[in-house]
Scaffold this active site. Structure first.
Site, PDB file in Angstrom:
ATOM      1  N   HIS A   1       0.869  -1.203   0.000  1.00  8.03           N
ATOM      2  CA  HIS A   1       0.000   0.000   0.000  1.00  8.03           C
ATOM      3  C   HIS A   1       0.893   1.235   0.000  1.00  8.03           C
ATOM      4  O   HIS A   1       1.493   1.581   1.013  1.00  8.03           O
ATOM      5  CB  HIS A   1      -0.918   0.025   1.234  1.00  8.03           C
ATOM      6  CG  HIS A   1      -1.821   1.217   1.250  1.00  8.03           C
ATOM      7  ND1 HIS A   1      -3.185   1.103   1.387  1.00  8.03           N
ATOM      8  CD2 HIS A   1      -1.582   2.547   1.132  1.00  8.03           C
ATOM      9  CE1 HIS A   1      -3.737   2.310   1.363  1.00  8.03           C
ATOM     10  NE2 HIS A   1      -2.768   3.207   1.213  1.00  8.03           N
TER      11      HIS A   1
ATOM     12  N   HIS B   1       1.571   5.379  -1.755  1.00  5.75           N
ATOM     13  CA  HIS B   1       1.208   6.545  -2.575  1.00  5.75           C
ATOM     14  C   HIS B   1       2.473   7.085  -3.218  1.00  5.75           C
ATOM     15  O   HIS B   1       3.364   7.568  -2.527  1.00  5.75           O
ATOM     16  CB  HIS B   1       0.547   7.631  -1.718  1.00  5.75           C
ATOM     17  CG  HIS B   1      -0.711   7.159  -1.077  1.00  5.75           C
ATOM     18  ND1 HIS B   1      -1.941   7.275  -1.693  1.00  5.75           N
ATOM     19  CD2 HIS B   1      -0.931   6.516   0.092  1.00  5.75           C
ATOM     20  CE1 HIS B   1      -2.865   6.740  -0.909  1.00  5.75           C
ATOM     21  NE2 HIS B   1      -2.285   6.269   0.182  1.00  5.75           N
ATOM     22  N   LEU B   2       2.541   7.011  -4.547  1.00  5.20           N
ATOM     23  CA  LEU B   2       3.733   7.498  -5.252  1.00  5.20           C
ATOM     24  C   LEU B   2       3.515   8.869  -5.876  1.00  5.20           C
ATOM     25  O   LEU B   2       4.452   9.457  -6.399  1.00  5.20           O
ATOM     26  CB  LEU B   2       4.145   6.504  -6.341  1.00  5.20           C
ATOM     27  CG  LEU B   2       4.934   5.275  -5.886  1.00  5.20           C
ATOM     28  CD1 LEU B   2       5.175   4.337  -7.061  1.00  5.20           C
ATOM     29  CD2 LEU B   2       6.255   5.665  -5.235  1.00  5.20           C
ATOM     30  N   ARG B   3       2.245   9.360  -5.870  1.00  4.64           N
ATOM     31  CA  ARG B   3       1.929  10.638  -6.526  1.00  4.64           C
ATOM     32  C   ARG B   3       2.312  10.596  -8.006  1.00  4.64           C
ATOM     33  O   ARG B   3       2.387   9.538  -8.595  1.00  4.64           O
ATOM     34  CB  ARG B   3       2.594  11.820  -5.793  1.00  4.64           C
ATOM     35  CG  ARG B   3       2.395  11.818  -4.268  1.00  4.64           C
ATOM     36  CD  ARG B   3       0.938  11.777  -3.851  1.00  4.64           C
ATOM     37  NE  ARG B   3       0.783  12.029  -2.418  1.00  4.64           N
ATOM     38  CZ  ARG B   3      -0.228  11.577  -1.684  1.00  4.64           C
ATOM     39  NH1 ARG B   3      -1.177  10.823  -2.221  1.00  4.64           N
ATOM     40  NH2 ARG B   3      -0.310  11.858  -0.407  1.00  4.64           N
TER      41      ARG B   3
ATOM     42  N   ASN C   1      -5.153   7.229  -6.136  1.00  5.79           N
ATOM     43  CA  ASN C   1      -5.872   8.471  -5.788  1.00  5.79           C
ATOM     44  C   ASN C   1      -5.156   9.716  -6.306  1.00  5.79           C
ATOM     45  O   ASN C   1      -4.830  10.624  -5.565  1.00  5.79           O
ATOM     46  CB  ASN C   1      -6.146   8.557  -4.273  1.00  5.79           C
ATOM     47  CG  ASN C   1      -4.898   8.604  -3.414  1.00  5.79           C
ATOM     48  OD1 ASN C   1      -3.856   8.060  -3.788  1.00  5.79           O
ATOM     49  ND2 ASN C   1      -4.984   9.254  -2.267  1.00  5.79           N
TER      50      ASN C   1
ATOM     51  N   LYS D   1      -9.431  -0.359  -5.873  1.00  5.50           N
ATOM     52  CA  LYS D   1      -9.465   0.315  -4.579  1.00  5.50           C
ATOM     53  C   LYS D   1     -10.814   0.965  -4.318  1.00  5.50           C
ATOM     54  O   LYS D   1     -11.314   1.724  -5.144  1.00  5.50           O
ATOM     55  CB  LYS D   1      -8.368   1.389  -4.558  1.00  5.50           C
ATOM     56  CG  LYS D   1      -8.365   2.289  -3.330  1.00  5.50           C
ATOM     57  CD  LYS D   1      -7.782   1.591  -2.131  1.00  5.50           C
ATOM     58  CE  LYS D   1      -7.947   2.433  -0.882  1.00  5.50           C
ATOM     59  NZ  LYS D   1      -6.716   2.638  -0.166  1.00  5.50           N
TER      60      LYS D   1
ATOM     61  N   HIS E   1     -10.434   1.168   1.836  1.00  8.46           N
ATOM     62  CA  HIS E   1     -10.213   2.168   2.886  1.00  8.46           C
ATOM     63  C   HIS E   1     -11.427   2.065   3.798  1.00  8.46           C
ATOM     64  O   HIS E   1     -12.501   2.555   3.459  1.00  8.46           O
ATOM     65  CB  HIS E   1     -10.078   3.577   2.292  1.00  8.46           C
ATOM     66  CG  HIS E   1      -9.790   4.607   3.352  1.00  8.46           C
ATOM     67  ND1 HIS E   1      -8.587   5.267   3.451  1.00  8.46           N
ATOM     68  CD2 HIS E   1     -10.540   5.056   4.383  1.00  8.46           C
ATOM     69  CE1 HIS E   1      -8.612   6.079   4.500  1.00  8.46           C
ATOM     70  NE2 HIS E   1      -9.791   5.971   5.080  1.00  8.46           N
TER      71      HIS E   1
ATOM     72  N   HIS F   1      -4.550  -0.657   5.811  1.00  6.04           N
ATOM     73  CA  HIS F   1      -4.033   0.139   6.932  1.00  6.04           C
ATOM     74  C   HIS F   1      -4.959   0.075   8.147  1.00  6.04           C
ATOM     75  O   HIS F   1      -5.477   1.083   8.589  1.00  6.04           O
ATOM     76  CB  HIS F   1      -3.747   1.587   6.513  1.00  6.04           C
ATOM     77  CG  HIS F   1      -4.763   2.273   5.658  1.00  6.04           C
ATOM     78  ND1 HIS F   1      -6.101   2.288   5.948  1.00  6.04           N
ATOM     79  CD2 HIS F   1      -4.625   2.980   4.516  1.00  6.04           C
ATOM     80  CE1 HIS F   1      -6.737   2.962   5.024  1.00  6.04           C
ATOM     81  NE2 HIS F   1      -5.865   3.390   4.134  1.00  6.04           N
TER      82      HIS F   1
ATOM     83  N   LEU G   1      -4.877   9.259   7.864  1.00  9.16           N
ATOM     84  CA  LEU G   1      -6.160   8.580   7.951  1.00  9.16           C
ATOM     85  C   LEU G   1      -5.983   7.123   7.567  1.00  9.16           C
ATOM     86  O   LEU G   1      -5.263   6.850   6.596  1.00  9.16           O
ATOM     87  CB  LEU G   1      -7.194   9.261   7.038  1.00  9.16           C
ATOM     88  CG  LEU G   1      -7.689  10.607   7.578  1.00  9.16           C
ATOM     89  CD1 LEU G   1      -8.491  11.362   6.535  1.00  9.16           C
ATOM     90  CD2 LEU G   1      -8.528  10.408   8.845  1.00  9.16           C
TER      91      LEU G   1
ATOM     92  N   ASP H   1       1.563   2.682   3.515  1.00  9.90           N
ATOM     93  CA  ASP H   1       0.693   3.853   3.343  1.00  9.90           C
ATOM     94  C   ASP H   1       1.517   5.136   3.392  1.00  9.90           C
ATOM     95  O   ASP H   1       1.035   6.178   3.844  1.00  9.90           O
ATOM     96  CB  ASP H   1      -0.443   3.886   4.372  1.00  9.90           C
ATOM     97  CG  ASP H   1      -1.531   4.891   4.006  1.00  9.90           C
ATOM     98  OD1 ASP H   1      -1.607   5.299   2.836  1.00  9.90           O
ATOM     99  OD2 ASP H   1      -2.303   5.268   4.906  1.00  9.90           O
TER     100      ASP H   1
ATOM    101  N   HIS I   1       3.155  14.644   1.356  1.00 13.39           N
ATOM    102  CA  HIS I   1       2.534  15.951   1.093  1.00 13.39           C
ATOM    103  C   HIS I   1       3.617  17.000   1.307  1.00 13.39           C
ATOM    104  O   HIS I   1       4.501  16.816   2.153  1.00 13.39           O
ATOM    105  CB  HIS I   1       1.391  16.226   2.078  1.00 13.39           C
ATOM    106  CG  HIS I   1       0.200  15.331   1.900  1.00 13.39           C
ATOM    107  ND1 HIS I   1      -0.781  15.585   0.963  1.00 13.39           N
ATOM    108  CD2 HIS I   1      -0.162  14.184   2.520  1.00 13.39           C
ATOM    109  CE1 HIS I   1      -1.704  14.633   1.030  1.00 13.39           C
ATOM    110  NE2 HIS I   1      -1.349  13.768   1.965  1.00 13.39           N
TER     111      HIS I   1
ATOM    112  N   ALA J   1      -3.978  14.884   5.434  1.00 13.19           N
ATOM    113  CA  ALA J   1      -3.702  13.605   6.102  1.00 13.19           C
ATOM    114  C   ALA J   1      -2.643  12.843   5.327  1.00 13.19           C
ATOM    115  O   ALA J   1      -2.712  12.766   4.099  1.00 13.19           O
ATOM    116  CB  ALA J   1      -4.981  12.786   6.174  1.00 13.19           C
TER     117      ALA J   1
END
Ligand code: NCD
Ligand code: ZN
Length: 347
Positions: free
Chosen positions: A13, A15-17, A41, A102, A139, A177, A222, A250, A254, A266
């Site tokens: 899990h 987030h690579l943007r 996302n 997802k 989620h 998560h 979150l 996760d 940011h 978050a």
């Protein structure tokens, strides 16, 4: 035991943007993990196989942009919407590079406004996923404003997850998560088609960390950190030997300014110490011998993918995390433990 050599882990899990942010953060993951389940996302969300193919290409290009990294395979995920058609599920399955879908309840977290408003609307897509064996990553939080933010995961189990599984009993699900004793117990009692990921930060911190000496935006993610009893239950679950719990950082970068503000985003960034923080948590529980299965075996086994052939070595030698690191557009991000010590290091 001061050094630990394990099969190279995967992150189930992440987030690579995108774009410059992707180029900035990907090396941290690729140095540690051979593969990662990449969250969809983005804005707009990665909601079709065609978009996933393009995103995958950008990730591989970002990987090539930093010479000398170990090989890395992004495992792509489709973002489920109210309108995802069963045909799109077939395209995903046939692609060979989409490994899951997802479910973000609309409004639950960062970039989730295109998420599902009512999961009943997705029944046709979910039925096709159950038929084809494509996992649903959830989620698991309700979004109702009248439910206390610390209770949203536990309430989700009763209001959404149990009814969903009653309608689709053979659907393969990763409860992502997880942060509560309730979720850990739910997964432990469930069948082989139900698994869960657990982050390092939820194993290492309880909700006191949100307010240690003042409000701590870099500990806000979150689902939000929970009470100590829940953290302890997560540690017990991941060190229990149950093969349906596996590693998912996760890690959610940011920009510093988006975190340190009146209404901060978050997400905790942990990829810079993505396996080292887990080593700390397992070491603290006296369970370092269980780390390899959790980090390197349980995930591929559940997904039906081969285990990695290469290895990594960790040393019990502490180091100080940088105060910040480069992100996109001249901005920086603040990694977890910035300016503080991590007890294990890579290599
Ligand atoms: C994630 C993000 O920033 O994309 N944030 C987070 O707090 N974990 C979204 C998510 O996984 O909920
Ligand atoms: Zn996430």
């Amino acid at each position: 035991m001061d050094t630990l050599t394990i099969t190279r882990p995967d992150d189930w899990h992440l987030h690579l943007r995108d774009d410059a942010a992707l180029v900035a953060v990907l090396p941290d993951t690729a140095r540690r993990f051979a593969r990662a389940i990449v969250m969809p996302n983005l804005r707009p969300p990665v909601s079709t196989t065609a978009l996933a193919a393009e995103y995958r290409g950008r990730i591989l290009a970002a990987h090539a942009a930093t010479p000398g990294l170990p090989p890395f395979e992004p495992l792509m995920v489709l973002y489920l919407t109210d309108n995802t058609a069963p045909d799109e599920i077939d395209r995903a399955c046939d692609s060979g590079f989409v490994h899951a879908v997802k479910l973000y309840p609309a409004g639950a977290t960062t970039n989730s406004d295109s998420g599902v408003t009512d999961v009943m609307r997705c029944d046709a897509a979910l039925a096709r996923m159950a038929e084809r064996g494509l996992p649903l990553l959830i989620h698991g939080e309700v979004t109702d404003g009248d439910v206390d933010v610390f209770d949203r995961e536990a309430v989700f189990i009763e209001r959404v997850l149990r009814p969903l599984l009653a309608r689709h009993p053979s659907l393969r699900v990763v409860f992502e998560h997880i942060t509560t004793k309730d979720a850990a117990e739910f997964v432990a009692a469930a069948g082989d088609n139900i698994a869960a990921t657990v982050t390092a930060h939820h194993l290492l911190m309880n909700r006191n960390a949100l307010f240690a000496g003042g409000v701590r935006p870099h500990h806000y993610c979150l689902p939000v950190l929970k009470r100590e009893v829940h953290r302890a239950a997560l540690v017990e679950a991941v060190t229990s030997g149950n093969r349906r719990f596996f590693l998912g950082t996760d890690s959610a970068p940011h920009a510093k300014g988006a975190k340190e503000t009146a209404c901060g985003c978050a997400g905790c960034y942990t990829s810079h110490a993505g396996i080292e923080l887990y080593a700390e948590a397992f070491d603290a529980a006296g369970a370092l011998d269980r780390l390899e299965a959790f980090a390197s075996f349980n995930g591929p086994d559940w997904y039906g993918l081969p285990r990695n052939a290469s290895q990594i070595t960790l040393r019990r030698l502490d180091w100080t995390v940088k105060a910040s690191q480069p992100f996109a557009d001249g901005e920086v991000l603040v990694p977890l433990r910035a300016g503080e010590r991590v007890a294990w290091q890579l290599g």
